[in-house]
Design an enzyme around this catalytic site. Structure first.
Site, short mmCIF file in Angstrom:
data_model
loop_
_atom_site.label_atom_id
_atom_site.label_comp_id
_atom_site.label_asym_id
_atom_site.label_seq_id
_atom_site.Cartn_x
_atom_site.Cartn_y
_atom_site.Cartn_z
N CYS A 79 0.82 -1.16 -0.04
CA CYS A 79 -0.01 -0.09 0.03
C CYS A 79 0.73 1.24 -0.20
O CYS A 79 1.47 1.55 1.07
CB CYS A 79 -1.03 0.07 1.29
SG CYS A 79 -1.87 1.61 1.55
N CYS A 82 0.14 3.94 2.57
CA CYS A 82 0.46 3.67 4.02
C CYS A 82 1.74 3.92 4.13
O CYS A 82 2.21 4.18 5.25
CB CYS A 82 0.41 1.99 4.19
SG CYS A 82 -1.27 1.34 3.91
#
Length: 321
Positions: A79, A82
């Site tokens: 991600c 993230c």
């Protein structure tokens, strides 16, 4: 920002937390007990950011949330947002100096937690305050917005639940790793090792738990506890009978779990992991959850960086979803 009770059936039990008043009373009771035992020791800044999995969620998040708001960062290696949000949250955790604890949860390895929190996309950030869950935000939001949210969270923790945070020793990390070698837990860790050498597994388990009560992220204590509990589980087993039961009845989840413990103690790591992944695949409900949680406990024994653990986590994710 309104707290809400969460039903964590299959992971943890929050049924006892029914209202903010009850949660506050429970938090006060926990803090009073800690005060009677001399209070919690100051932690280094590095201990303000911890990795949490399903097996340790109750200890590392729910129990700690009685003294400090715990912010949950749901993330994954693949991600990209993230990777932007995570370091920012970690920096803020240190900057806020114990007013909240940051718990990072890898969704690939903890799919059940992701489901229980109803997460549709990552990064997703929640908080747990005195056992109650608060949705905070989703996505890589601006730092100013994050700070405002954290300030509101801390205010909720203080005003509604009396949470004052945890003490931080700002100088503790300056001498690391030497500080760890000469830290406050040496006597307890030595006691645990002595108990293991003497065959006192219950004593070793308790010594490791005593360390984790003050420092839930202590890596040596976490590993030692997982190993000691494994040895404690298998010490009275009849290996022949366990393996016969597991072979005769593949549907007997308790037998498969016991056999997996024996596999791991015997050094057959992949056999243990494979057995439990297969058990998860063909079961449901409480049986599936029991096999899944034991598998997570065995991951702790081997260590998250071991490639066999990585492969087994991927296999577990495939059979769960």
């Amino acid at each position: 920002m309104q707290p809400r009770n969460m039903s964590m059936s299959g992971v943890v039990d929050l049924a006892a937390v029914k209202a903010a008043g009850e949660a506050k009373a429970k938090a006060e009771q926990v803090r009073a007990e800690a005060a009677r035992q001399g209070g919690s020791a100051a932690v280094p800044p590095s201990a303000l950011v911890i990795d949490v999995d399903e097996a340790g969620f109750e200890r590392d998040v729910l129990q700690r949330s009685a003294e400090v708001p715990v912010v949950l960062d749901f993330w994954a290696e693949w991600c990209e947002p993230c990777k932007q949000l995570g370091p920012l949250l970690e920096r803020l955790a240190v900057e806020y100096s114990g007013r909240f604890l940051l718990a990072k949860i890898d969704v690939d390895a903890n799919q059940m937690l992701m489901q229980q929190f109803g997460i549709q996309g990552i990064p997703a950030v929640f908080a747990v305050v005195a056992g109650q869950a608060l949705p905070l935000f989703q996505g890589a939001v601006p730092e100013a917005q994050i700070r405002e949210t954290l300030d509101q969270l801390i205010q909720v923790g203080e005003e509604r639940f009396g949470l004052t945070g945890i003490a931080v020793d700002a100088d503790a990390d300056a001498s690391a790793p030497a500080a760890r070698q000469a830290g406050p837990y040496d006597a307890l860790l030595e006691a645990a090792m002595s108990a293991l050498d003497a065959g006192d597994l219950a004593g070793a388990v308790q010594a490791y738990k005593n360390v984790l009560a003050d420092d839930p992220a202590h890596p040596e204590a976490k590993l030692g506890l997982a190993q000691a509990e494994l040895l404690q589980r298998v010490q009275d087993l009849d290996p022949g009978a366990v393996r016969r039961n597991a072979a005769d009845d593949p549907a007997d989840v308790a037998a498969q779990i016991a056999a997996a413990d024996l596999d791991l103690v015997g050094g057959h790591v992949q056999d243990a992991f494979g057995r439990l992944v297969e058990t998860v695949r063909r079961t449901a409900g409480d049986d599936r959850n029991a096999a899944r949680l034991r598998l997570l406990e065995l991951f702790e024994v081997i260590g998250a960086d071991d490639p066999r653990v990585t492969a087994a986590r991927q296999a577990l994710a495939r059979v769960l979803f």
